[in-house]
Design a protein around this motif. Structure first.
Motif, PDB file in Angstrom:
ATOM      1  N   ALA A  56       0.826  -1.209   0.000  1.00 37.95           N
ATOM      2  CA  ALA A  56       0.000   0.000   0.000  1.00 37.95           C
ATOM      3  C   ALA A  56       0.862   1.261   0.000  1.00 37.95           C
ATOM      4  O   ALA A  56       0.506   2.257  -0.638  1.00 37.95           O
ATOM      5  N   THR A  57       2.015   1.236   0.704  1.00 41.12           N
ATOM      6  CA  THR A  57       2.885   2.417   0.706  1.00 41.12           C
ATOM      7  C   THR A  57       3.454   2.671  -0.685  1.00 41.12           C
ATOM      8  O   THR A  57       3.594   3.822  -1.101  1.00 41.12           O
ATOM      9  N   VAL A  58       3.753   1.586  -1.406  1.00 43.75           N
ATOM     10  CA  VAL A  58       4.240   1.748  -2.781  1.00 43.75           C
ATOM     11  C   VAL A  58       3.128   2.330  -3.658  1.00 43.75           C
ATOM     12  O   VAL A  58       3.355   3.240  -4.456  1.00 43.75           O
ATOM     13  N   ALA A  59       1.911   1.803  -3.482  1.00 42.23           N
ATOM     14  CA  ALA A  59       0.782   2.293  -4.271  1.00 42.23           C
ATOM     15  C   ALA A  59       0.513   3.766  -4.000  1.00 42.23           C
ATOM     16  O   ALA A  59       0.327   4.559  -4.938  1.00 42.23           O
ATOM     17  N   ILE A  60       0.509   4.151  -2.725  1.00 36.56           N
ATOM     18  CA  ILE A  60       0.199   5.541  -2.389  1.00 36.56           C
ATOM     19  C   ILE A  60       1.308   6.476  -2.855  1.00 36.56           C
ATOM     20  O   ILE A  60       1.052   7.597  -3.320  1.00 36.56           O
ATOM     21  N   SER A  61       2.559   6.028  -2.775  1.00 38.77           N
ATOM     22  CA  SER A  61       3.669   6.860  -3.247  1.00 38.77           C
ATOM     23  C   SER A  61       3.597   7.057  -4.759  1.00 38.77           C
ATOM     24  O   SER A  61       3.850   8.155  -5.254  1.00 38.77           O
ATOM     25  N   PHE A  62       3.233   5.998  -5.478  1.00 42.40           N
ATOM     26  CA  PHE A  62       3.129   6.115  -6.935  1.00 42.40           C
ATOM     27  C   PHE A  62       1.967   7.024  -7.328  1.00 42.40           C
ATOM     28  O   PHE A  62       2.096   7.871  -8.221  1.00 42.40           O
ATOM     29  N   ILE A  63       0.822   6.850  -6.646  1.00 40.03           N
ATOM     30  CA  ILE A  63      -0.333   7.713  -6.930  1.00 40.03           C
ATOM     31  C   ILE A  63       0.025   9.170  -6.664  1.00 40.03           C
ATOM     32  O   ILE A  63      -0.280  10.060  -7.469  1.00 40.03           O
ATOM     33  N   MET A  64       0.689   9.416  -5.530  1.00 43.07           N
ATOM     34  CA  MET A  64       1.045  10.792  -5.182  1.00 43.07           C
ATOM     35  C   MET A  64       2.042  11.391  -6.164  1.00 43.07           C
ATOM     36  O   MET A  64       1.945  12.567  -6.506  1.00 43.07           O
ATOM     37  N   CYS A  65       3.007  10.594  -6.630  1.00 43.05           N
ATOM     38  CA  CYS A  65       4.004  11.175  -7.530  1.00 43.05           C
ATOM     39  C   CYS A  65       3.416  11.516  -8.892  1.00 43.05           C
ATOM     40  O   CYS A  65       3.969  12.338  -9.618  1.00 43.05           O
ATOM     41  N   THR A  66       2.253  10.928  -9.233  1.00 43.61           N
ATOM     42  CA  THR A  66       1.615  11.282 -10.507  1.00 43.61           C
ATOM     43  C   THR A  66       1.015  12.684 -10.471  1.00 43.61           C
ATOM     44  O   THR A  66       0.939  13.356 -11.494  1.00 43.61           O
ATOM     45  N   SER A 109      11.095  15.844  -2.621  1.00 44.48           N
ATOM     46  CA  SER A 109      10.015  14.943  -2.227  1.00 44.48           C
ATOM     47  C   SER A 109       9.677  13.976  -3.360  1.00 44.48           C
ATOM     48  O   SER A 109       9.361  12.805  -3.122  1.00 44.48           O
ATOM     49  N   GLN A 110       9.759  14.458  -4.587  1.00 47.23           N
ATOM     50  CA  GLN A 110       9.465  13.610  -5.740  1.00 47.23           C
ATOM     51  C   GLN A 110      10.507  12.503  -5.896  1.00 47.23           C
ATOM     52  O   GLN A 110      10.178  11.366  -6.225  1.00 47.23           O
ATOM     53  N   PHE A 111      11.784  12.829  -5.647  1.00 45.89           N
ATOM     54  CA  PHE A 111      12.839  11.806  -5.695  1.00 45.89           C
ATOM     55  C   PHE A 111      12.454  10.633  -4.808  1.00 45.89           C
ATOM     56  O   PHE A 111      12.564   9.465  -5.190  1.00 45.89           O
ATOM     57  N   ALA A 112      12.045  10.961  -3.585  1.00 50.07           N
ATOM     58  CA  ALA A 112      11.767   9.927  -2.582  1.00 50.07           C
ATOM     59  C   ALA A 112      10.601   9.049  -2.991  1.00 50.07           C
ATOM     60  O   ALA A 112      10.647   7.824  -2.821  1.00 50.07           O
ATOM     61  N   MET A 113       9.537   9.639  -3.543  1.00 49.19           N
ATOM     62  CA  MET A 113       8.368   8.853  -3.926  1.00 49.19           C
ATOM     63  C   MET A 113       8.673   7.907  -5.081  1.00 49.19           C
ATOM     64  O   MET A 113       8.205   6.766  -5.114  1.00 49.19           O
ATOM     65  N   VAL A 114       9.450   8.364  -6.050  1.00 53.98           N
ATOM     66  CA  VAL A 114       9.827   7.500  -7.166  1.00 53.98           C
ATOM     67  C   VAL A 114      10.766   6.392  -6.676  1.00 53.98           C
ATOM     68  O   VAL A 114      10.661   5.234  -7.112  1.00 53.98           O
ATOM     69  N   CYS A 163       9.010   6.652 -14.387  1.00 53.00           N
ATOM     70  CA  CYS A 163       8.803   8.087 -14.635  1.00 53.00           C
ATOM     71  C   CYS A 163       7.856   8.308 -15.813  1.00 53.00           C
ATOM     72  O   CYS A 163       6.991   9.196 -15.766  1.00 53.00           O
ATOM     73  N   SER A 164       8.002   7.507 -16.861  1.00 59.36           N
ATOM     74  CA  SER A 164       7.137   7.656 -18.042  1.00 59.36           C
ATOM     75  C   SER A 164       5.693   7.316 -17.695  1.00 59.36           C
ATOM     76  O   SER A 164       4.755   8.003 -18.120  1.00 59.36           O
ATOM     77  N   GLY A 165       5.491   6.237 -16.915  1.00 58.75           N
ATOM     78  CA  GLY A 165       4.137   5.860 -16.517  1.00 58.75           C
ATOM     79  C   GLY A 165       3.482   6.929 -15.664  1.00 58.75           C
ATOM     80  O   GLY A 165       2.311   7.271 -15.867  1.00 58.75           O
ATOM     81  N   ALA A 166       4.238   7.470 -14.717  1.00 58.95           N
ATOM     82  CA  ALA A 166       3.696   8.527 -13.856  1.00 58.95           C
ATOM     83  C   ALA A 166       3.394   9.790 -14.667  1.00 58.95           C
ATOM     84  O   ALA A 166       2.410  10.489 -14.401  1.00 58.95           O
ATOM     85  N   PHE A 167       4.247  10.088 -15.652  1.00 57.67           N
ATOM     86  CA  PHE A 167       4.013  11.248 -16.516  1.00 57.67           C
ATOM     87  C   PHE A 167       2.701  11.109 -17.281  1.00 57.67           C
ATOM     88  O   PHE A 167       1.889  12.041 -17.332  1.00 57.67           O
ATOM     89  N   LEU A 168       2.458   9.937 -17.858  1.00 55.44           N
ATOM     90  CA  LEU A 168       1.230   9.715 -18.633  1.00 55.44           C
ATOM     91  C   LEU A 168      -0.005   9.812 -17.739  1.00 55.44           C
ATOM     92  O   LEU A 168      -1.021  10.389 -18.135  1.00 55.44           O
ATOM     93  N   LEU A 169       0.087   9.268 -16.528  1.00 56.99           N
ATOM     94  CA  LEU A 169      -1.044   9.334 -15.613  1.00 56.99           C
ATOM     95  C   LEU A 169      -1.265  10.749 -15.080  1.00 56.99           C
ATOM     96  O   LEU A 169      -2.346  11.062 -14.562  1.00 56.99           O
TER      97      LEU A 169
END
Length: 577
Positions: free
Chosen positions: A94-104, A360-365, A395-401
């Motif tokens: 869940a922490t990975v999921a929330i970090s990925f959602i937040m970095c988008t 902060s973005q470095f850490a989430m990715v 990074c590309s996936g987060a950019f598209l989202l």
């Protein structure tokens, strides 16, 4: 546990790099806009009493816990929590999921900062007056309580930068300027972290330290402005009666919690790259205290500017302070307009926001990348060959989202995702993490880990906090968050029911992994239901399953190919968990 067990895991070139990266992760945009607003709304200087108390009994102990677990197990949050408490291994997912959602969506703030910074390279700021093509007839250059009028700064943000629609129902079209700046921001992130801790460690020397230079310069400039002392007085003079309000204490705990980043997995992932015998307590104190000191320092910077605006426009400071993006993209830019050398201060301020956001973005990715490599390094590297390509894919996936955020409807999407991710999801994650580590993994085992690494056991203060105070406080915060939950809104716009439903789906995208993973753990563990439950709360029980499974698979493969080679020794089998 021995550091030599994993010779291929990279470590920070110098320990100061981890400390700076941790400070950069914890110190973010919330320190600049969220803390000063909470302080103003919760009794000014009186808010510092519960805030500092929560720092001592909640923030520092939980940060110490996360860093200890990450450094000892040398794994990101997914694998670390699967080892520590198999039943709650879903908390790591869940922490990975929330970090990925937040970095988008977090990168959109960097996008706005870039837009403002580039727009400030001119002799007159674009939000200085109402004589622009995007301004409407109800534009004013003064703060006003009128619902029909809006300031030049408000109209620049809403009508020029965002070109926002009337609501989430109207998607509008793509804002190409913002789209290209979003791409630029992701390129910056990638270039800073593509080589892992080796490249991030070098970048944080600048991104973590330079914002303090700018904050100090802004403060020196602001305190010389007329009316600044009134803003500072508003910020620090206590309203002691506010301390009787339970919500003020909950706000203080939640701010400490969200600001340091407990439950996001970022600091645990970065600690997994520490040297095994690193002094964790030193890093814990450096990160936590610097984070809170920065919040207080930023409060002086922000409110000295508000006092100046209050003096110029003859309105109370209480009518100027606002929460969220509006504070740094509407209200504070308005203060620059009448300052000497206004464009210079604007460029410096938005460059500071860029640095704060990037850290902060470095850490989430890094949470996402570390967790994928911890669990699936062989199949991932088989296809992508190098870690740099995995970072590029993330990074590309987060950019598209993130593209919906640079459409005209973007600000509504941003507010919806931020509300249901940063406010709703994180409290549930934190609750299960604290219960899993402090009670099921156990304070005794955690203390033993710390002693093994550093030669010093945690003192009685940390043990009491881990065993009693932190679980109780987290439970109280969670209960009050549920009781006093309010649906998302943006300014005066209320989201329709279907949008609130989408928000809950966003929240569930991270929370759902906790029950799913718990059921999976119970399914794979052998024995009766009682035995399964007992093993599910026994640390490292999944390692034994994995070892037996890997051993049996190797034996079966050898039998199939008819090899005369004897089966491998069980002790030589490497676990993947």
């Amino acid at each position: 546990m021995d550091e030599k067990q994993e010779p291929d895991r990279p470590t920070w070139s110098r320990q100061i790099e981890f400390t700076l990266a941790g400070i950069g992760c914890a110190v973010g945009l919330g320190n600049v806009w969220r803390f000063p607003y909470l302080c103003y709304r919760s009794g000014g200087g009186a808010f510092l009493v519960p805030y500092l108390l929560m720092l001592v009994v909640l923030g520092i102990p939980l940060l110490h816990m996360e860093l200890t677990l990450g450094q000892y197990l040398r794994r990101g949050p997914v694998q670390a929590l699967a080892k520590a408490c198999p039943l709650f291994k879903g908390v790591g997912m869940a922490t990975v999921a929330i970090s990925f959602i937040m970095c988008t969506y977090y990168n959109i703030i960097i996008t706005w900062a870039l837009y403002y910074m580039f727009s400030s390279f001119r002799s007159e700021l674009l939000w200085e007056n109402c004589n622009n093509t995007w301004n409407t007839v109800n534009c004013t250059d003064r703060v006003t309580n009128s619902s029909s009028a809006s300031t030049a700064s408000q109209q620049f943000f809403n009508l020029k930068v965002l070109e926002r629609t009337g609501g989430v129902e109207e998607t509008g079209y793509l804002r190409w300027e913002l789209f290209l700046l979003l791409m630029l921001s992701w390129i910056l992130v990638y270039l800073c972290i593509f080589r892992g801790v080796k490249s991030t460690g070098k970048v944080v020397y600048f991104t973590a330290l330079f914002p303090y230079v700018i904050l100090l310069a802004l403060l020196i400039n602001n305190v010389q402005l007329p009316g600044a002392i009134d803003g500072i007085r508003f910020f620090i003079i206590p309203e002691w009666n506010k301390l009787l309000d339970v919500q003020v204490w909950v706000n203080a705990a939640a701010q400490i919690f969200n600001s340091i980043g407990i439950g996001f997995g970022s600091l645990m992932a970065m600690a997994s790259y520490n040297s095994y015998n690193n002094n964790i307590l030193k890093d814990t104190l450096a990160i936590a205290i610097t984070n809170s000191a920065t919040s207080i320092f930023a409060g002086f910077v922000i409110f000295s500017a508000f006092g100046y605006m209050s003096h110029l426009q003859n309105v109370p400071v209480s009518e100027i302070a606002v929460d969220g993006p509006g504070l740094v993209f509407v209200v504070y830019p308005q203060a620059f307009v009448t300052m000497p050398v206004a464009p210079l201060w604007a460029v410096l301020f938005f460059f500071m926001l860029l640095c704060l956001g990037l850290d902060s973005q470095f850490a989430m990715v890094e949470v996402m990348v570390t967790s994928v490599l911890d669990g699936y390094s062989k199949p991932v590297l088989k296809y992508l060959r190098r870690k740099e390509f995995l970072v590029l894919v993330v990074c590309s996936g987060a950019f598209l989202l993130g593209i919906p955020h640079v459409m005209q409807v973007g600000i509504y999407v941003f507010q919806l995702m931020d509300h249901y991710t940063a406010i709703v999801s994180i409290m549930f994650l934190a609750f299960f993490e604290v219960i899993g580590v402090c009670w099921l993994y156990g304070v005794k085992r955690l203390s033993s880990n710390l002693t093994e690494m550093t030669g010093k056991a945690p003192n009685i203060f940390f043990r009491v906090c881990w065993w009693i105070i932190c679980p109780v406080l987290i439970t109280v915060i969670l209960v009050f968050s549920v009781i006093q939950f309010k649906p998302a809104r943006y300014e005066n716009y209320e989201y329709p029911a279907w949008a609130q439903g989408v928000g809950w789906l966003i929240a569930l995208a991270s929370i759902i992994w906790i029950p799913i993973a718990a059921l999976h753990t119970l399914w794979v563990l052998p024995g009766s239901l009682t035995e399964k439950l007992k093993k599910s709360i026994t640390p490292f029980s999944l390692d034994e399953i994995s070892e037996s499974s890997d051993y049996q698979q190797k034996v079966e493969v050898l039998e199939v190919i008819g090899s005369s080679v004897p089966p491998p020794e069980k002790d030589s089998v490497q676990t993947n968990l």
